[in-house]
Scaffold this active site. Structure first.
Site, PDB file in Angstrom:
ATOM      1  CD  GLU A   1       4.185   4.764   3.729  1.00  0.00           C
ATOM      2  OE1 GLU A   1       3.623   4.240   2.755  1.00  0.00           O
ATOM      3  OE2 GLU A   1       3.776   4.660   4.901  1.00  0.00           O
TER       4      GLU A   1
ATOM      5  CB  SER B   1       5.187   5.851  10.291  1.00  0.00           C
ATOM      6  OG  SER B   1       6.338   5.114  10.625  1.00  0.00           O
ATOM      7  CD  GLU B   2       1.098   3.399   5.971  1.00  0.00           C
ATOM      8  OE1 GLU B   2       1.186   2.879   7.107  1.00  0.00           O
ATOM      9  OE2 GLU B   2       1.602   2.888   4.955  1.00  0.00           O
TER      10      GLU B   2
ATOM     11  CG  PHE C   1      -1.677   1.348  -2.973  1.00  0.00           C
ATOM     12  CD1 PHE C   1      -2.091   1.061  -4.274  1.00  0.00           C
ATOM     13  CD2 PHE C   1      -0.329   1.250  -2.674  1.00  0.00           C
ATOM     14  CE1 PHE C   1      -1.174   0.688  -5.246  1.00  0.00           C
ATOM     15  CE2 PHE C   1       0.598   0.882  -3.641  1.00  0.00           C
ATOM     16  CZ  PHE C   1       0.178   0.595  -4.936  1.00  0.00           C
TER      17      PHE C   1
ATOM     18  CG  ASP D   1      -6.449  -0.592  -1.272  1.00  0.00           C
ATOM     19  OD1 ASP D   1      -7.378  -1.343  -1.547  1.00  0.00           O
ATOM     20  OD2 ASP D   1      -5.952   0.209  -2.109  1.00  0.00           O
TER      21      ASP D   1
ATOM     22  CB  ILE E   1      -7.849   4.446   4.482  1.00  0.00           C
ATOM     23  CG1 ILE E   1      -8.455   5.675   5.136  1.00  0.00           C
ATOM     24  CG2 ILE E   1      -8.849   3.305   4.501  1.00  0.00           C
ATOM     25  CD1 ILE E   1      -7.739   6.949   4.772  1.00  0.00           C
TER      26      ILE E   1
ATOM     27  CG  HIS F   1      -1.683  -2.970  -2.962  1.00  0.00           C
ATOM     28  ND1 HIS F   1      -1.641  -4.078  -2.150  1.00  0.00           N
ATOM     29  CD2 HIS F   1      -0.617  -2.213  -2.602  1.00  0.00           C
ATOM     30  CE1 HIS F   1      -0.589  -3.996  -1.338  1.00  0.00           C
ATOM     31  NE2 HIS F   1       0.041  -2.874  -1.592  1.00  0.00           N
TER      32      HIS F   1
END
Lengths: 322, 343
Positions: free
Chosen positions: B30, B74-75, B98, B100, B102, B144
């Site tokens: 991103e 869109s991880e 980050f 976080d 995950i 974060h």
């Protein structure tokens, strides 16, 4: 799109029979206890895997689902090694370490059945991204069920495929149920293909029991993807002959009405009749294909049963590339 | 003498050299370039950001948007796409802004990328390096600032590295990208500005090998990431009292270097592990367990862990400082172990 020639019709009919016989046999064997674990059978949906994969080569990729045996067979995976894998044998496609839900053969472009509902979407667009990046005209096909359409991966992956015009086709096998929950209950849109417009891509709903309908829609979408014109969704309305998994009582299935009519259709018989009427398959050839297929599956079972179980030390192998 | 560059620049340079060497290396994430499709930026071939911290700045102008790919937010989509691209022959380096985040994409790592080779009977290779950042100390608050390398380290089939300095960052990143496995490369966001000597060449730092940063005979302190600097401060202070600390920078948390740690503990008889992760089921716990099992007879006291408390990361600066392991806390812990030495 390549026409449905005699040669192709014979290939399709053989694969359809292989899938049906393979699954019917696995159903029988599972009930005896010789096959461990969870098994999800593809019987009833043969027209989709074969109608789509008839347009693919070994260089094209597919991602599959937990109901993946049909995709494997249609993509050209070895029947003996497939059966051995389902038995958990050393000679299996994945050395007995994947089983029914993770059966895969990357050399054949088969990127794996997947135990995660919706797990195939991002993997398929990754393969398509690779195809585009390397400037090949190979495509990726993502098979997914109606249940997977409600996973977040559906949205993220199809949106990305659209903005990057990736060479991928999303083939939905809408067999009316995500596990034991009807698609009609679980989806806000009547048809999964209707969602395509939200991503600015073509979406089409076809009769998934009709080989020719699937074949034509897939041919169009795959051609489009190969030409770099981007992804499509094809929704194939179908029905599974067995339960979600083996052992499922299937209390949710209707005993009459439209659903029962769909359930009672046999895509193999329909295609045989059609192909003979169009003179792309002779009755004699169809009979011999049916006999050959029975023999091939018997051979696969014998191979699996006679194969050794994995060696204990293989427990530790293939976690990493050394 | 080599030039001195920042941790951030070292990572940027590692990516740059890996991309130059191998065209199969692509970056996804991103705003790793930023401004995709913006007319005036496209015209000048400029990136808007180069990542939220600027780590990937300049790579898009050099390698183009085909190789430095800005993704939508869109991880799970782009992390899973990286798995697919890796399985089919590319060497993607996705950035999870980050660690976080995950939760959004864990399936693609936990159930897909890390297991494919095993599930497929050794046929698949997933050469993919996930860059992400962790760490408290930047007032970034609870969502974060976490440190989740230990969670990822508990998954079979992936390697996890946590560099503490610019030299290791560059060499480890290059090693990770050349590795045919899934490697998580976790950067401490509070280290981006630190400078050190970094060679200009293409070089690798071995994954799985810890480094002894200071030799000592009385106490072993094992550290992860920026906790190295806490340990070095402690070692300095204890040295004044005649107590010599051996400081080990673990560098790789999966698979961690048991040999180096155990050899050191057998020499010193005392062990403290400093891990910024929350205290339960973290890397420090694993090290304590293995050392207790393998070197029990050599220990002169209990194995001690100094970790973050079992809380989310607080926002207020004073609380955040309390949250982080620091030299005073480690010294208090050391005092419990070395009373007998002082006597």
């Amino acid at each position: 799109m390549d026409k449905l020639t005699k040669e192709r019709a014979e290939w399709i009919y053989k694969k359809m029979n292989d899938i049906r016989n393979f699954e019917d046999e696995v159903h029988q064997i599972f009930s005896t206890g010789s096959i461990p674990g969870f098994v999800h059978l593809y019987a009833g949906e043969e027209a989709i895997a074969t109608g789509v994969c008839a347009h693919l080569t070994d260089n094209d990729y597919i991602t599959s689902t937990h109901r993946g045996h049909g995709h494997c067979i249609a993509k050209g995976c070895d029947l003996d090694k497939m059966m051995a894998e389902i038995y958990g044998k050393e000679t299996g496609l994945c050395k007995g370490k994947g089983g029914s839900m993770h059966i895969a053969d990357i050399d054949k472009g088969m990127l794996g059945a997947n135990g995660m509902v919706g797990g195939g979407f991002p993997i398929a667009i990754g393969a398509a991204l690779r195809n585009k990046y390397l400037k090949t005209d190979d495509v990726a096909v993502c098979f997914f069920g109606d249940g997977a359409a409600n996973e977040g991966t559906f949205h993220e992956s199809i949106n990305m495929a659209s903005i990057w015009k990736l060479p991928v086709v999303f083939v939905n096998e809408n067999n009316s149920f995500g596990e034991a929950t009807p698609q009609k209950y679980a989806s806000g849109s009547e048809h999964i293909a209707d969602r395509a417009s939200a991503y600015g891509i073509p979406g089409e709903t076809v009769d998934g029991k009709d080989l020719t309908a699937v074949y034509e829609a897939a041919g169009k979408a795959i051609d489009r993807a190969r030409k770099g014109e981007g992804p499509s969704i094809i929704e194939c309305i179908t029905y599974r002959n067995y339960g979600h998994f083996e052992g499922d009582e299937q209390k949710y299935k209707a005993k009459e009405g439209g659903e029962k009519k769909l359930a009672d259709r046999d895509c193999l018989k329909e295609f045989r009749k059609y192909a003979i009427s169009k003179k792309i398959l002779s009755a004699k050839k169809a009979d011999s294909i049916e006999a050959d297929s029975v023999e091939d599956i018997e051979h696969a079972i014998k191979f699996a049963e006679e194969s050794p179980i994995p060696k204990p030390e293989s427990l530790y192998e293939d976690v990493f590339v050394d | 003498m080599a030039r001195r560059i920042t941790f951030m620049k070292a990572i940027n340079e590692g990516l740059d050299m890996a991309m130059e060497k191998d065209e199969r290396v692509i970056l996804l994430g991103e705003d790793i370039a930023g401004g995709a499709g913006v007319e005036h930026l496209e015209k000048e071939n400029e990136d808007a950001w180069g990542g939220v911290f600027g780590v990937t700045k300049g790579l898009m102008p050099k390698y183009g948007r085909e190789r430095v790919i800005d993704t939508p937010i869109s991880e799970m989509g782009y992390m899973g796409a990286s798995v697919g691209a890796a399985a089919t022959g590319l060497r993607p380096v996705p950035e999870l802004m980050f660690n976080d985040f995950i939760g959004f994409c864990l399936d693609t790592i936990l159930a897909q990328g890390s297991k494919m080779r095993y599930m497929f009977g050794g046929k698949a290779k997933i050469p993919m390096t996930i860059r992400t950042c962790h760490g408290a100390g930047a007032s970034a608050a609870a969502q974060h600032s976490g440190s989740y390398y230990g969670i990822l380290a508990s998954i079979p089939g992936i390697k996890v590295v946590v560099p503490s300095n610019p030299y290791d960052a560059k060499g480890l990143l290059i090693a990770a990208i050349e590795d045919d496995n899934v490697v998580v490369f976790s950067e401490d966001k509070t280290l981006y500005g630190i400078k050190d000597e970094v060679p200009e060449d293409y070089y690798k730092v071995e994954i799985g090998k810890a480094k002894i940063k200071r030799e000592g005979t009385d106490l072993t302190i094992v550290t992860i990431g920026k906790m190295l600097y806490v340990a070095l401060e402690v070692a300095d202070r204890l040295s004044k009292d005649g107590i010599e600390v051996e400081v080990i920078d673990l560098i790789t948390v999966a698979p961690w270097d048991q040999e180096t740690v155990i050899t050191s503990v057998k020499k010193t008889g005392r062990l403290i592990v400093i891990d910024e992760a929350n205290p339960h089921n973290n890397t420090a716990t694993d090290i304590a367990s293995v050392v207790g099992d393998q070197a029990f007879d050599y220990l002169d006291g209990p194995i001690k862990k100094v970790c973050a408390p079992n809380t989310p990361v607080p926002f207020a600066t004073n609380l955040e400082q309390l949250y982080l392991p620091n030299a005073d806390r480690v010294l208090e812990t050391a005092a419990e172990l070395i009373d007998d030495l002082k006597k």
